[in-house]
Design an enzyme around this catalytic site. Structure first.
Site, PDB file in Angstrom:
ATOM      1  N   HIS A  72     -30.003 -41.333  17.342  1.00 43.14           N
ATOM      2  CA  HIS A  72     -28.852 -40.475  17.531  1.00 43.14           C
ATOM      3  C   HIS A  72     -29.144 -39.478  18.653  1.00 43.14           C
ATOM      4  O   HIS A  72     -30.193 -38.829  18.658  1.00 43.14           O
ATOM      5  CB  HIS A  72     -28.537 -39.694  16.251  1.00 43.14           C
ATOM      6  CG  HIS A  72     -28.409 -40.549  15.041  1.00 43.14           C
ATOM      7  ND1 HIS A  72     -28.728 -40.084  13.774  1.00 43.14           N
ATOM      8  CD2 HIS A  72     -28.015 -41.848  14.876  1.00 43.14           C
ATOM      9  CE1 HIS A  72     -28.518 -41.056  12.890  1.00 43.14           C
ATOM     10  NE2 HIS A  72     -28.089 -42.130  13.534  1.00 43.14           N
ATOM     11  N   TYR A 135     -35.618 -29.729  11.798  1.00 33.64           N
ATOM     12  CA  TYR A 135     -35.249 -29.501  13.188  1.00 33.64           C
ATOM     13  C   TYR A 135     -34.346 -28.274  13.325  1.00 33.64           C
ATOM     14  O   TYR A 135     -33.429 -28.056  12.538  1.00 33.64           O
ATOM     15  CB  TYR A 135     -34.607 -30.734  13.830  1.00 33.64           C
ATOM     16  CG  TYR A 135     -33.598 -31.492  13.023  1.00 33.64           C
ATOM     17  CD1 TYR A 135     -32.238 -31.387  13.296  1.00 33.64           C
ATOM     18  CD2 TYR A 135     -34.005 -32.358  11.996  1.00 33.64           C
ATOM     19  CE1 TYR A 135     -31.309 -32.113  12.571  1.00 33.64           C
ATOM     20  CE2 TYR A 135     -33.081 -33.084  11.276  1.00 33.64           C
ATOM     21  CZ  TYR A 135     -31.729 -32.955  11.566  1.00 33.64           C
ATOM     22  OH  TYR A 135     -30.806 -33.668  10.837  1.00 33.64           O
TER      23      TYR A 135
END
Length: 471
Positions: A72, A135
């Site tokens: 992605h 993240y």
């Protein structure tokens, strides 16, 4: 289960994908467990990590070995690390450009992290149970954002997964992602040029070109003085704003209406842009003027000389500079005596010469001409080279001249007798003027050494004048 390495030094390693950087992190531990600084802005930016301004922290927990996710690519930057466990990571550049399709793979555990720039596809496969993949991102998810996806099994990039994909858990959505040949690359962050209908705006269009990610906006397209400007665009999609819009009628600025309009365009509008740039990590380029100085200095003005504007126009420009400087990523382009493709001093003198007029021209103001294509070239240079942010003087190079000297040069280059130009003082020139007259700085010479140090060599103003008159 791999043993975690303690005691590393904080360090950064570049990869074949531009902007994708692996960091080794110091992890401190004993028989009780371990501790690390997962994100430390001051230390990591000192090693070259972009000051990307994270706004959200996400965690993906995976309980089984072989869980595989991706590929992605989102329109934002990510700081990726592992809280527990270990992963094999694969990153593919899905941005427009020569590195499209470039692959990088490595393993991450809690002692290693990676900065993933906008448009680079991110994927991973867990190598230990109970792996938590974390993240930081510098934008919030939006259905309006542009994403790119790549099939995990794409033969073109040929990722060598440690555990074959037919033996692991992959979502149906990830299995359905396209091959590389069918991926629409993620375009660069947008560039907005304001004041696009003006002389500098037109020169910027010539310098930057017409590309899908570059937007040229005049006042009819975007009113910079509108209080709702912050909601006028999805600003996180923009990487650069070049503000070429300004109120430049120095004499009219001395009238009540002109004073209001000058402050709105030259001070209030840049302040709004600076707030937007600071909030969304945008580089703001703003064009300033020699009128922020009073012209009393003996010698050329440097970028850090204190402001001392004489009139409303100069005061409003100085205020705009102060506002723009609050944006962390800013270039203030200070220039003087601008000449472009519209009505200007050079064209007026050339017309007078052709019509046999012998003009009286001011000879007690000194400076250098600056042509809009040179300003545009300097702006493009600073952006492309990533020059340090700050203020840069941008004018033509060469000897200082008065307006009368320039008029004589125009006469000479167009084949007319330069002695037909008579020099007069500023006071004499405006003695019979109707309406207000803005005070002019007598010295508008700007020092160019800082600009030259970036590798940009300004052209001689006399040579640029000759080229301009030929064209």
């Amino acid at each position: 289960m791999a043993e975690l390495e303690f005691g590393k030094q904080l360090s950064a390693t570049r990869t074949p994908i531009p902007g994708l950087v692996v960091f080794d992190l110091p992890v401190h531990g004993d028989n009780r467990g371990w501790f690390k600084e997962n994100w430390q802005r001051e230390k990591m930016t000192a090693l070259g990590l972009p000051d990307f301004g994270p706004v959200q922290n996400n965690i993906s927990f995976n309980d089984a070995v072989g869980t595989t996710r991706g590929i992605h690519a989102e329109p934002w930057d990510k700081w990726v690390s592992v809280a527990t466990g270990r992963i094999f990571g694969a990153w593919v550049d899905l941005r427009e450009g020569p590195t499209f399709g470039t692959v990088f793979t490595t393993e991450l555990d809690p002692s290693r992290a990676i900065f993933v720039p906008r448009g680079v596809g991110n994927s991973y496969q867990t190598l230990e149970p109970d792996t938590a993949y974390t993240y930081l991102v510098n934008d919030h998810w939006s259905p309006e954002a542009e994403y790119a996806f790549l099939n995990l099994a794409d033969e073109t990039v040929g990722i060598d997964w440690p555990i074959p994909l037919d033996q692991v858990e992959v979502s149906a959505k990830d299995k359905a992602h396209p091959r590389l040949a069918e991926v629409a690359p993620i375009a660069p962050r947008k560039i907005l040029v304001t004041g696009a209908g003006g002389q500098l705006g037109r020169a910027l269009r010539q310098g930057l070109g017409d590309q899908p990610h570059i937007e040229y906006a005049g006042r009819a397209d975007l009113d910079l003085t509108d209080p709702s400007l912050a909601g006028a665009r999805r600003w996180r999609d923009y990487g650069t704003i070049i503000n070429a819009a300004a109120y430049t009628a120095a004499d009219l600025a001395e009238t009540p209406d002109g004073r209001r309009d000058a402050w709105r365009a030259n001070a209030d509008a840049p302040a709004r842009l600076a707030r937007i740039a600071a909030e969304h990590g945008i580089t703001l380029v703003h064009v300033s003027s020699d009128y922020v100085f009073d012209g009393s200095k003996d010698g050329a003005y440097a970028e850090d000389d204190p402001f001392s504007p004489l009139g409303v126009y100069g005061q409003s420009k100085a205020a705009g500079d102060v506002a723009v400087a609050t944006a962390p990523r800013h270039y203030i382009i200070r220039t003087s005596w601008v000449i472009g493709d519209g009505k200007n001093f050079v064209r007026t003198m050339a017309s007078l010469a052709e019509r046999g007029v012998d003009p009286k021209v001011v000879d007690d103001q000194i400076g250098r001409l600056t042509f809009t294509e040179d300003i545009a070239g300097a702006i493009v240079h600073l952006l492309e080279t990533g020059a340090p942010y700050g203020v840069y003087n941008v004018t033509g190079d060469g000897p200082e001249q008065s307006w009368a000297d320039i008029a004589r040069e125009v006469y000479r280059q167009t084949g007319h007798d330069p002695s037909r130009v008579t020099g007069v003082t500023t006071d004499e020139y405006f003695a019979n003027a109707e309406g207000p007259v803005a005070p002019r700085p007598r010295n508008s010479v700007l020092d160019l050494s800082k600009l030259r140090a970036t590798g940009f060599v300004p052209e001689s103003a006399v040579a640029s004048l000759e080229r301009y008159l030929r064209g």
